[in-house]
Design a protein around this motif. Structure first.
Motif, PDB file in Angstrom:
ATOM      1  N   ILE A  70     -18.055 108.028  13.580  1.00 26.76           N
ATOM      2  CA  ILE A  70     -18.932 106.869  13.484  1.00 26.76           C
ATOM      3  C   ILE A  70     -19.676 106.864  12.150  1.00 26.76           C
ATOM      4  O   ILE A  70     -19.929 105.801  11.571  1.00 26.76           O
ATOM      5  N   VAL A  71     -20.008 108.032  11.632  1.00 24.95           N
ATOM      6  CA  VAL A  71     -20.679 108.124  10.330  1.00 24.95           C
ATOM      7  C   VAL A  71     -19.720 107.680   9.227  1.00 24.95           C
ATOM      8  O   VAL A  71     -20.095 106.927   8.321  1.00 24.95           O
ATOM      9  N   GLN A  72     -18.469 108.099   9.303  1.00 23.22           N
ATOM     10  CA  GLN A  72     -17.479 107.682   8.314  1.00 23.22           C
ATOM     11  C   GLN A  72     -17.279 106.171   8.344  1.00 23.22           C
ATOM     12  O   GLN A  72     -17.146 105.531   7.292  1.00 23.22           O
ATOM     13  N   LYS A  73     -17.279 105.573   9.534  1.00 22.91           N
ATOM     14  CA  LYS A  73     -17.162 104.109   9.646  1.00 22.91           C
ATOM     15  C   LYS A  73     -18.385 103.413   9.042  1.00 22.91           C
ATOM     16  O   LYS A  73     -18.266 102.390   8.379  1.00 22.91           O
ATOM     17  N   TRP A  74     -19.577 103.984   9.290  1.00 20.06           N
ATOM     18  CA  TRP A  74     -20.806 103.402   8.716  1.00 20.06           C
ATOM     19  C   TRP A  74     -20.758 103.462   7.195  1.00 20.06           C
ATOM     20  O   TRP A  74     -21.095 102.507   6.509  1.00 20.06           O
ATOM     21  N   TRP A  75     -20.329 104.612   6.664  1.00 16.65           N
ATOM     22  CA  TRP A  75     -20.222 104.741   5.212  1.00 16.65           C
ATOM     23  C   TRP A  75     -19.289 103.679   4.647  1.00 16.65           C
ATOM     24  O   TRP A  75     -19.609 103.047   3.639  1.00 16.65           O
ATOM     25  N   ALA A  76     -18.151 103.479   5.279  1.00 22.10           N
ATOM     26  CA  ALA A  76     -17.195 102.464   4.802  1.00 22.10           C
ATOM     27  C   ALA A  76     -17.825 101.070   4.866  1.00 22.10           C
ATOM     28  O   ALA A  76     -17.634 100.256   3.955  1.00 22.10           O
ATOM     29  N   TYR A  77     -18.560 100.799   5.923  1.00 22.93           N
ATOM     30  CA  TYR A  77     -19.236  99.518   6.115  1.00 22.93           C
ATOM     31  C   TYR A  77     -20.280  99.272   5.025  1.00 22.93           C
ATOM     32  O   TYR A  77     -20.465  98.151   4.556  1.00 22.93           O
ATOM     33  N   MET A  78     -20.950 100.323   4.579  1.00 22.75           N
ATOM     34  CA  MET A  78     -22.023 100.202   3.598  1.00 22.75           C
ATOM     35  C   MET A  78     -21.553 100.349   2.148  1.00 22.75           C
ATOM     36  O   MET A  78     -22.286 100.025   1.215  1.00 22.75           O
ATOM     37  N   ALA A  79     -20.329 100.792   1.930  1.00 21.73           N
ATOM     38  CA  ALA A  79     -19.850 101.139   0.588  1.00 21.73           C
ATOM     39  C   ALA A  79     -19.869  99.978  -0.402  1.00 21.73           C
ATOM     40  O   ALA A  79     -20.025 100.200  -1.601  1.00 21.73           O
ATOM     41  N   ASP A  80     -19.748  98.757   0.080  1.00 26.32           N
ATOM     42  CA  ASP A  80     -19.710  97.628  -0.855  1.00 26.32           C
ATOM     43  C   ASP A  80     -21.075  97.289  -1.435  1.00 26.32           C
ATOM     44  O   ASP A  80     -21.167  96.565  -2.428  1.00 26.32           O
ATOM     45  N   ILE A  81     -22.150  97.826  -0.861  1.00 23.69           N
ATOM     46  CA  ILE A  81     -23.490  97.484  -1.350  1.00 23.69           C
ATOM     47  C   ILE A  81     -24.290  98.692  -1.824  1.00 23.69           C
ATOM     48  O   ILE A  81     -25.452  98.552  -2.198  1.00 23.69           O
ATOM     49  N   MET A  82     -23.667  99.865  -1.836  1.00 25.52           N
ATOM     50  CA  MET A  82     -24.364 101.094  -2.243  1.00 25.52           C
ATOM     51  C   MET A  82     -23.549 101.864  -3.271  1.00 25.52           C
ATOM     52  O   MET A  82     -22.333 101.710  -3.348  1.00 25.52           O
ATOM     53  N   GLU A  83     -24.231 102.712  -4.022  1.00 25.70           N
ATOM     54  CA  GLU A  83     -23.531 103.656  -4.874  1.00 25.70           C
ATOM     55  C   GLU A  83     -23.001 104.773  -3.978  1.00 25.70           C
ATOM     56  O   GLU A  83     -23.759 105.349  -3.193  1.00 25.70           O
TER      57      GLU A  83
END
Length: 102
Positions: A70-83
């Motif tokens: 679930i953490v890996q999915k969250w990271w992927a979800y947030m990757a377009d707006i974060m460094e």
């Protein structure tokens, strides 16, 4: 124990970052609590787009949960707006406590 770290959002994504966290996935919130992470707040320095996070933790930091699906999915979800790093984890830098007033 209380820990703090910083991350960065991409310029112009404050509203989107806040919106995504306003609807944080219940299964992610549950995992954090199960791992002993609580009293978790994230602040934004709008002049630099730097996020400042502080949390109470037992043995684990939220930044140590990268093997959880679930953490890996969250990271992927947030990757377009974060460094992020190559694995899509947010670039995160621990901060040293230099003062505390109880």
């Amino acid at each position: 124990m209380k820990v703090a770290f910083k991350m960065k959002i991409k310029a112009g994504f404050k509203a989107e970052y806040k919106a995504r966290h306003d609807m944080v996935w219940p299964e992610l919130a549950t995992l954090l609590k199960e791992k002993g992470i609580s009293d978790y707040s994230i602040f934004l320095d709008e002049q630099t787009d730097t996020l400042f996070a502080v949390q109470r933790q037992n043995a684990n930091s939220s930044q140590d949960l990268g093997t959880e699906e679930i953490v890996q999915k969250w990271w992927a979800y947030m990757a377009d707006i974060m460094e992020t790093n190559e694995d899509k984890s947010p670039k995160s830098f621990p901060l040293e406590m230099v003062f505390h007033l109880d």
